[in-house]
Design a protein around this motif. Structure first.
Motif, short mmCIF file in Angstrom:
data_model
loop_
_atom_site.label_atom_id
_atom_site.label_comp_id
_atom_site.label_asym_id
_atom_site.label_seq_id
_atom_site.Cartn_x
_atom_site.Cartn_y
_atom_site.Cartn_z
N TYR A 26 0.83 -1.22 0.00
CA TYR A 26 0.00 0.00 0.00
C TYR A 26 0.86 1.26 0.00
O TYR A 26 0.60 2.21 -0.71
CB TYR A 26 -0.92 0.02 1.23
CG TYR A 26 -2.00 -1.03 1.17
CD1 TYR A 26 -3.08 -0.86 0.33
CD2 TYR A 26 -1.92 -2.19 1.93
CE1 TYR A 26 -4.08 -1.81 0.26
CE2 TYR A 26 -2.91 -3.15 1.87
CZ TYR A 26 -4.00 -2.96 1.03
OH TYR A 26 -4.98 -3.89 0.96
N ARG A 27 1.84 1.25 0.86
CA ARG A 27 2.66 2.45 0.96
C ARG A 27 3.96 2.10 1.66
O ARG A 27 3.97 1.31 2.60
CB ARG A 27 1.93 3.53 1.77
CG ARG A 27 2.64 4.87 1.83
CD ARG A 27 1.76 5.92 2.48
NE ARG A 27 0.62 6.25 1.64
CZ ARG A 27 0.65 7.12 0.64
NH1 ARG A 27 1.78 7.77 0.36
NH2 ARG A 27 -0.43 7.36 -0.08
N SER A 50 7.90 3.91 2.83
CA SER A 50 8.84 5.02 2.84
C SER A 50 10.05 4.54 3.62
O SER A 50 10.05 4.48 4.84
CB SER A 50 8.19 6.23 3.53
OG SER A 50 9.15 7.23 3.72
N ASP A 76 -4.57 3.33 3.02
CA ASP A 76 -3.46 4.25 3.29
C ASP A 76 -3.14 5.18 2.13
O ASP A 76 -1.97 5.51 1.91
CB ASP A 76 -2.20 3.47 3.68
CG ASP A 76 -2.19 3.14 5.16
OD1 ASP A 76 -1.82 4.00 5.94
OD2 ASP A 76 -2.60 2.01 5.49
N CYS A 77 -4.14 5.59 1.39
CA CYS A 77 -3.85 6.49 0.26
C CYS A 77 -3.57 7.90 0.74
O CYS A 77 -2.99 8.69 0.03
CB CYS A 77 -5.00 6.49 -0.75
SG CYS A 77 -6.46 7.42 -0.21
#
Lengths: 139, 394
Positions: A34-35, A37, A119-120
């Protein structure tokens, strides 16, 4: 087959480990990211679904832990603070999966379903009251 | 049929019959207007949403030695000081000093006047930084101090324009995203936003200003405030539907109340990406059921209130006056409206949930005798139009 949604936290020592590669290659798991970092010199975060037979998921999770990566419930990544939310509803058209939604059109109360959230982060800049936040934004 | 005095007597003896503007709809339908008008004394209306034309006067008392403040910042947000020595006015839309605004478009506007006002009411500590040129009787030229609302002599909210009678619905027909005080509007009519409590909204329940006038007591974020004037841009001479409800903005109210009595749940600083800061405010207004006609007006339903859909990519900024379409609040609250053949998702900037909450609180305050009504001593101007800005030739 089952699916687990996880939040992985990489401390500075393990940010360079290719965790996702091993989950696919060694444990035959299906990954839906989803995401993420993750950068050198900083703490990193990753929110993902892992899908596969229960036993493979467990092995995969054990592998992640053995690599020194912290595993949390994925719901910790996104924050919706009900006490700050005023139920104005401005977020609704910016949530593509209806995780933020109104069930009862008589009360017009805004509710949040963690399981639907991908989680956008579309809601975060669209909440005038600052009720939405994410570890990906706060760091 | 009933007078303010009679209703206030019933309130004082805790016998007043009070319903919210949402409840009254079914009640009148069931009982009939004649019986309901005899039984019901007060209908409570309410709204909660961003109201940019809000602010407050505060007084610090004198420092030793004294200062006549000529420039001032509270938590780095500029306050107006062109009044007496230690009086300031903090406006809701004032940006924080050094906010890059839209230099880095779209700006985030995380903190400003509205947030300062919320912090004050929360009882949190704030910083005053003030400057002066110094005079013989006010020699101090600079002061930096920390304070809370309890340290102030007065903190009086004075809002030149609240409670817009109706409001337009924003949409974006262009092919790029725009950022407005009605939120982020997606290109190609990707969403549409509105801001009104609809059938609960004060001036939509008294469309001809028969009970709401100058002097009317209002519930202002928990404080007992009042209407001190017509609001700025009050426009009563507008197109109205057969139930007298305006088809556009129309009437407004200027409100004031004591911030020391307010509840911060109903005074909230807001940040609109790409637009700026403001203040979301909760207002409740009681409507006395003086006669059947007044009661009948309070039975207005969402489906009977229409709002104009305006293109904020062109017609709003250029003031063309073009209306794309009209929709009613029942459609808007459903979450989806068909506009010009396209299904468009709707969202609100005002909170109907909080408006219900306020109407219920006001209802219980009137029932328990703690909130009485004021008879207005002056009506709002009945037949007033709105001027455009005069732009002179150079």
């Amino acid at each position: 087959m089952e699916t687990k949604k996880l939040l992985l936290t990489f401390n500075k020592k393990v940010v360079e480990k290719p965790i996702v590669y091993h989950l696919v290659k060694d444990f035959d798991l299906i990954i839906n990211l989803y995401r993420a970092s993750i950068t050198a010199e900083e703490e990193g975060f990753m929110v993902l679904d892992i899908t596969g037979p229960a036993v493979k998921i467990e092995e995969g999770i054990n592998f992640i832990v053995s690599e020194g990566v912290q595993i949390d419930d994925a719901q910790k990544a996104f924050r919706w603070d009900e006490s700050i939310c005023t139920s104005c509803g401005n977020c609704l058209t910016h949530c593509p999966v209806d995780a933020l939604h109104i069930k009862d059109r008589n009360t017009m109360k805004v509710e949040f379903d963690q399981d639907l959230c991908i989680d956008c982060m579309g809601c975060i800049p669209n909440c005038p009251f600052g009720a939405c936040g994410s570890i990906f934004q706060d760091k | 049929m009933k007078t303010y005095e009679e209703i206030n007597e019933k309130i004082a003896s805790k016998k007043a019959v009070v319903l919210t503007a949402a409840e009254i709809i079914d009640y009148v339908e069931e009982k009939g207007i004649e019986k309901a008008a005899k039984e019901v004394d007060v209908v409570t209306t309410a709204t909660f949403g961003p109201m940019c034309s809000s602010g407050c006067f505060i007084n610090f008392g004198h420092s030793q030695p004294k200062i006549r403040i000529t420039e001032a910042w509270i938590d780095d947000v500029l306050a107006y000081s062109g009044i007496a020595a230690v009086d300031l006015y903090m406006g809701a839309t004032q940006l924080r000093h050094n906010d890059p605004a839209n230099l880095d478009y779209p700006g985030e506007f995380k903190f400003g006047g509205g947030h300062v006002i919320e912090k004050l009411i929360r009882g949190e500590e704030l910083q005053l930084f003030a400057l002066s040129y110094g005079t013989d009787e006010y020699p101090l030229k600079e002061i930096r101090t920390r304070f809370t609302i309890d340290d102030l002599n007065q903190a009086t909210m004075v809002n030149p324009r609240n409670c817009y009678q109706n409001y337009n619905v924003a949409i974006n027909t262009s092919n790029k995203t725009i950022y407005t005080y009605l939120g982020k509007l997606k290109p190609n009519m990707g969403n549409m936003t509105y801001s009104s409590a609809g059938q609960l909204s004060p001036l939509l329940n008294d469309p001809l200003y028969q009970t709401i006038g100058v002097g009317t007591s209002v519930w202002l974020a928990g404080a007992k405030g009042h209407v001190y004037s017509e609001g700025t841009q009050h426009t009563s001479a507008v197109e109205r539907t057969e139930n007298d409800v305006p088809a556009e903005g129309a009437g407004t109210l200027a409100l004031t109340g004591n911030m020391k009595e307010m509840n911060a749940d109903f005074v909230r600083g807001v940040s609109f990406k790409g637009y700026g800061v403001s203040l979301a405010l909760g207002v409740g207004i009681p409507i006395p059921v003086l006669n059947e006609e007044i009661l009948l007006k309070t039975t207005i339903r969402d489906r009977d209130i229409r709002a104009q859909v305006i293109d904020y990519s062109l017609d709003y900024p250029m003031k063309t006056g073009k209306v794309l379409s009209t929709v009613n609040y029942e459609e808007l609250k459903s979450g989806n409206v068909n506009i010009l053949g396209k299904d468009v998702e709707t969202a609100s900037l005002s909170s109907y949930e909080k408006a219900i909450n306020i109407a219920e609180i006001l209802k219980s305050e009137i029932r328990d005798g703690s909130f009485t009504l004021n008879k207005p001593y002056m009506p709002l101007p009945p037949n007033q139009s709105m001027k455009s800005m005069k732009v002179s030739e150079k």
